[in-house]
Design an enzyme around this catalytic site. Structure first.
Site, PDB file in Angstrom:
ATOM      1  N   ASP A  40      28.347  -5.220   6.950  1.00 14.46           N
ATOM      2  CA  ASP A  40      26.949  -4.775   7.104  1.00 14.46           C
ATOM      3  C   ASP A  40      26.811  -3.446   7.826  1.00 14.46           C
ATOM      4  OD1 ASP A  40      27.293  -5.395   9.836  1.00 14.46           O
ATOM      5  OD2 ASP A  40      25.205  -6.072   9.990  1.00 14.46           O
ATOM      6  N   GLU A  41      27.896  -2.665   7.877  1.00 15.72           N
ATOM      7  CA  GLU A  41      27.740  -1.362   8.545  1.00 15.72           C
ATOM      8  C   GLU A  41      28.512  -0.269   7.830  1.00 15.72           C
ATOM      9  OE1 GLU A  41      29.558  -0.994  12.488  1.00 15.72           O
ATOM     10  OE2 GLU A  41      30.804  -2.718  12.006  1.00 15.72           O
ATOM     11  N   ASP A  82      23.615  -0.150  10.589  1.00 16.14           N
ATOM     12  CA  ASP A  82      24.035  -1.548  10.780  1.00 16.14           C
ATOM     13  C   ASP A  82      22.843  -2.448  10.446  1.00 16.14           C
ATOM     14  OD1 ASP A  82      26.267  -3.111  12.970  1.00 16.14           O
ATOM     15  OD2 ASP A  82      24.499  -4.125  12.171  1.00 16.14           O
TER      16      ASP A  82
HETATM   17  P1  TTP Z   1      26.883  -7.843  13.188  1.00 13.80           P
HETATM   18  O1  TTP Z   1      26.360  -6.550  12.622  1.00 13.80           O
HETATM   19  O2  TTP Z   1      27.737  -7.769  14.402  1.00 13.80           O
HETATM   20  O3  TTP Z   1      25.665  -8.789  13.564  1.00 13.80           O
HETATM   21  P2  TTP Z   1      24.295  -9.022  12.825  1.00 13.80           P
HETATM   22  O4  TTP Z   1      24.102  -8.092  11.679  1.00 13.80           O
HETATM   23  O5  TTP Z   1      24.160 -10.452  12.467  1.00 13.80           O
HETATM   24  O6  TTP Z   1      23.233  -8.723  13.963  1.00 13.80           O
HETATM   25  P3  TTP Z   1      22.839  -7.314  14.597  1.00 13.80           P
HETATM   26  O7  TTP Z   1      21.386  -7.150  14.311  1.00 13.80           O
HETATM   27  O8  TTP Z   1      23.116  -7.453  16.052  1.00 13.80           O
HETATM   28  O9  TTP Z   1      23.687  -6.259  13.944  1.00 13.80           O
HETATM   29  O10 TTP Z   1      27.686  -8.631  12.090  1.00 13.80           O
HETATM   30  C1  TTP Z   1      27.309  -8.605  10.712  1.00 13.80           C
HETATM   31  C2  TTP Z   1      27.547  -9.960  10.093  1.00 13.80           C
HETATM   32  O11 TTP Z   1      28.904 -10.328  10.236  1.00 13.80           O
HETATM   33  C3  TTP Z   1      26.729 -11.068  10.727  1.00 13.80           C
HETATM   34  O12 TTP Z   1      25.434 -11.198  10.160  1.00 13.80           O
HETATM   35  C4  TTP Z   1      27.595 -12.277  10.493  1.00 13.80           C
HETATM   36  C5  TTP Z   1      29.012 -11.737  10.476  1.00 13.80           C
HETATM   37  N1  TTP Z   1      29.678 -12.024  11.767  1.00 13.80           N
HETATM   38  C6  TTP Z   1      30.478 -13.161  11.865  1.00 13.80           C
HETATM   39  O13 TTP Z   1      30.651 -13.891  10.884  1.00 13.80           O
HETATM   40  N2  TTP Z   1      31.060 -13.460  13.065  1.00 13.80           N
HETATM   41  C7  TTP Z   1      30.878 -12.685  14.185  1.00 13.80           C
HETATM   42  O14 TTP Z   1      31.404 -12.996  15.269  1.00 13.80           O
HETATM   43  C8  TTP Z   1      30.055 -11.501  14.064  1.00 13.80           C
HETATM   44  C9  TTP Z   1      29.828 -10.619  15.272  1.00 13.80           C
HETATM   45  C10 TTP Z   1      29.480 -11.233  12.840  1.00 13.80           C
HETATM   46 MG    MG Z   2      24.496  -6.043  11.934  1.00 18.36          MG
END
Ligand code: TTP
Ligand code: MG
Length: 390
Positions: free
Chosen positions: A105-106, A11
């Site tokens: 992103d995962e 992720d």
């Molecule tokens: P995530 O992997 O949940 O968050 P992140 O990568 O920003 O942070 P983390 O380090 O905790 O993993 O989500 C990936 C992307 O998806 C995030 O950068 C933006 C988008 N996203 C949204 O648009 N709305 C949301 O509510 C979430 C959770 C994510």
């Molecule tokens: Mg993330």
């Protein structure tokens, strides 16, 4: 030889915000908040510098501005994030053909049996982290575990730039201390019901038998018991298709006027119908989402007798769901999604449906014109009115 699988979950860290920090180096080390930048918008993500002030995804932008007024606020560049996402998935495919993209992103990878070729899984994970950082300047967090569910939990434990391994023999000990809130599918309601039984940890769930949980909550109870022991046999789905297709809008001004909400629903039905027809999918379930001005969100769905991708059918179904709702408070957001996909087929129905040939022809003509001249080229009357109301 061990029969345990070796599953990797990756992720990206603060994905959208980190991409912005890489593309604009002057933002590095600064609080960056990406999302709907009007005060009525919602935070998509925040850089770790902004998270220190309490800002997080899904928070209202107005609150984020109060918590971290000196942050850099950006509306985001989704095409760019999609482009980097594809490049990262491409990198992962160099290590294993079994890669499941789980979101932008995962991803999961199955490293079972790759030891002789690639070396120990933790080394592969470090190599992937290094590769992504070299190619994109981005950090990610990786979890390694015997199944998908544990790998996902593991990747979250040492964020950012983390690597956490849950070896198979440590799973019972790990699960015993894990809060039930970390189990997928366990929402606020289930947590509250478990709490009434004095259950807050997965270890507490395991103190009762599988039969106990099955008698209590049926199939869901049995799955809960299995998950609480860290058991998850779900396979990776390398080319996972979309499961639903949706559109939603936050209004500039809250409204309880059904006509205005229906005009938005028409606009969204067009968007969703067009997207479904483009990917040659039809869905049987139409879901209406409504967020009230106090942020309470409700969904209502209807299952159709036949799958559809027809704008009119989606629109009429959403309207009838709306008609059944009492709008005692103003509405802030509405949205539509279509799910339960089936491959499109020209099936004959004994019963006439709402999308006779003429509306299908209309969809086809509208699709052809918007494909050629853009989405603004043809706008239905009710949707045109929205321009004054947004
Ligand atoms: P995530 O992997 O949940 O968050 P992140 O990568 O920003 O942070 P983390 O380090 O905790 O993993 O989500 C990936 C992307 O998806 C995030 O950068 C933006 C988008 N996203 C949204 O648009 N709305 C949301 O509510 C979430 C959770 C994510
Ligand atoms: Mg993330």
């Amino acid at each position: 030889m061990s029969s345990a699988r070796s599953i990797l979950h990756l992720d990206m860290d603060a994905f959208f915000a980190s991409v912005e920090q890489v593309d604009q180096p002057e933002l590095q080390g600064k609080p960056v908040i990406v999302g709907g930048i009007s005060d009525r918008g919602v935070v998509s993500t925040a850089s770790y510098e902004a998270r220190r002030f309490g800002v997080h995804s899904a928070m209202s932008m107005a609150v984020a501005r109060k918590l971290c007024p000196h942050a850099i606020f950006l509306s985001g560049r989704h095409r760019r994030y999609g482009q980097i996402s594809r490049q990262i998935m491409h990198t992962l495919h160099r290590y294993s053909p079994v890669v499941e993209k789980a979101s932008i992103d995962e991803a999961y990878m199955d490293l079972t049996g790759t030891g002789r070729l690639l070396g120990p899984a933790p080394n592969v994970a470090l190599e992937i982290k290094k590769q992504i950082f070299t190619e994109h300047g981005l950090t990610c967090s990786i979890g390694l575990a015997p199944n998908k569910f544990l790998a996902k939990i593991a990747s979250d434990l040492d964020k950012p730039d983390g690597l956490r391994v849950i070896p198979p023999e440590t799973v019972p000990e790990f699960m015993a201390a894990l809060p039930v809130t970390r189990l997928p599918g366990v929402g606020a309601k289930t947590v509250a019901r478990l709490k009434e039984l004095g259950i807050t940890l997965c270890g507490h769930i395991s103190q009762y038998s599988s039969e106990f949980w099955e008698a209590k909550w049926g199939q869901r109870g049995r799955s809960l018991y299995a998950l609480a022991q860290g058991i998850d046999h779900s396979p990776l789905m390398p080319r996972r298709k979309a499961k639903s297709c949706g559109a939603e809008d936050t209004f500039a001004k809250d409204t309880a006027d059904r006509e205005i909400i229906k005009a938005w629903l028409l606009h969204q039905s067009e968007e969703v119908g067009r997207a479904l027809r483009r990917i040659k999918c039809q869905g049987r379930t139409v879901t209406l989402k409504i967020k009230f001005n106090d942020f309470q969100t409700i969904t209502r769905n209807a299952t159709l007798t036949r799958p559809t991708s027809c704008t009119q059918t989606i629109y009429h179904t959403a309207c009838s769901l709306l008609d059944k709702l009492s709008l005692s408070r103003s509405v802030r957001l509405c949205g539509i999604s279509v799910s339960q996909f089936q491959a499109r087929q020209a099936q004959l129905s004994l019963f006439p449906e709402r999308n006779p040939a003429s509306t299908r022809d209309l969809d086809r003509i509208v699709d052809a014109i918007t494909a050629k001249y853009g989405q603004q080229a043809l706008v239905r009357g009710a949707v045109l009115d929205l321009k004054d109301k947004k």
